[in-house]
Design a protein around this motif. Structure first.
Motif, PDB file in Angstrom:
ATOM      1  N   SER A 129      -9.803  23.994  -7.391  1.00 35.56           N
ATOM      2  CA  SER A 129      -8.977  24.162  -8.265  1.00 35.56           C
ATOM      3  C   SER A 129      -9.859  24.825  -9.594  1.00 35.56           C
ATOM      4  O   SER A 129      -9.072  25.638 -10.151  1.00 35.56           O
ATOM      5  N   SER A 130     -11.014  24.549  -9.611  1.00 37.59           N
ATOM      6  CA  SER A 130     -12.082  25.567 -10.561  1.00 37.59           C
ATOM      7  C   SER A 130     -11.670  27.058 -10.219  1.00 37.59           C
ATOM      8  O   SER A 130     -11.785  27.939 -11.128  1.00 37.59           O
ATOM      9  N   LEU A 131     -11.790  27.146  -8.996  1.00 38.18           N
ATOM     10  CA  LEU A 131     -11.778  28.780  -8.244  1.00 38.18           C
ATOM     11  C   LEU A 131     -10.308  29.327  -8.724  1.00 38.18           C
ATOM     12  O   LEU A 131     -10.175  30.172  -9.101  1.00 38.18           O
ATOM     13  N   THR A 132      -9.407  28.394  -8.480  1.00 34.47           N
ATOM     14  CA  THR A 132      -7.892  28.823  -8.915  1.00 34.47           C
ATOM     15  C   THR A 132      -7.982  29.235 -10.447  1.00 34.47           C
ATOM     16  O   THR A 132      -7.454  30.187 -10.705  1.00 34.47           O
ATOM     17  N   ASP A 133      -8.277  28.430 -11.190  1.00 33.30           N
ATOM     18  CA  ASP A 133      -8.345  28.706 -12.638  1.00 33.30           C
ATOM     19  C   ASP A 133      -9.209  29.737 -12.938  1.00 33.30           C
ATOM     20  O   ASP A 133      -8.838  30.876 -13.831  1.00 33.30           O
TER      21      ASP A 133
END
Length: 180
Positions: A129-133
């Protein structure tokens, strides 16, 4: 870091195979797309990934993996467009497009290896999810640079942002593949 290089290559091979098959189906029709159109395509993919991560219910039977692959392939197309410019008619053969794909992957992978060395593979401890953000943040940066007609004062250019998006998407796919 040998594992990272091997895992990176495995992810890219999946993406490259899809790119080649789509080239066989559609040719290089993507060559008519202006950079903002490619940026918006990547944005749609990243927004869907974020939605899949946040929503309990999924109505379309395609998961995060296919969307991350789309982020990678559209980002590579954008790098080609930056280098070659937009055309009015498809102009690349399968061989030419694949060679450009491979050239951009090699440059982007080397950037990843250099950063990975300096950052100590910090991405391995990050959440998908952090990589997505981070991909979404890069997209917003690219949109702003596009709105500024490509000019920046102190920031890296559009190409570096596309390369980072490719690398973040590869990292996310490595994480997702390991979780399966």
């Amino acid at each position: 870091m040998a594992d990272t290089s091997k895992q990176y290559n495995e992810v890219i091979e999946t993406c490259r195979s899809l790119f080649i098959n789509k080239m066989k189906d559609y040719g290089s029709a993507w060559r008519i797309l202006r950079l903002p159109s490619l940026t918006d395509q990547i944005f749609i993919k990243a927004q869907r990934i974020r939605g899949l991560q946040q929503n309990k219910e999924q109505k379309v039977d395609e998961g995060q993996q296919s969307e991350f692959i789309g982020v990678i392939n559209y980002s590579i197309m954008a790098l080609v467009q930056l280098e070659k410019g937009v055309v009015e008619q498809p102009d690349l053969s399968l061989e030419q497009a694949t060679a450009l794909y491979d050239e951009n992957v090699a440059i982007t992978k080397q950037l990843m290896m250099d950063k990975n060395h300096d950052y100590g593979e910090a991405w391995r401890d990050m959440r998908v999810s952090s990589l997505t953000d981070l991909i979404l943040q890069k997209l917003l940066r690219v949109k702003q640079i596009e709105d500024n007609q490509g000019k920046t004062i102190v920031s890296e250019g559009i190409d570096a942002n596309y390369q980072d998006m490719i690398n973040y998407a590869v990292f996310a796919l490595i994480h997702l593949n390991a979780a399966e």
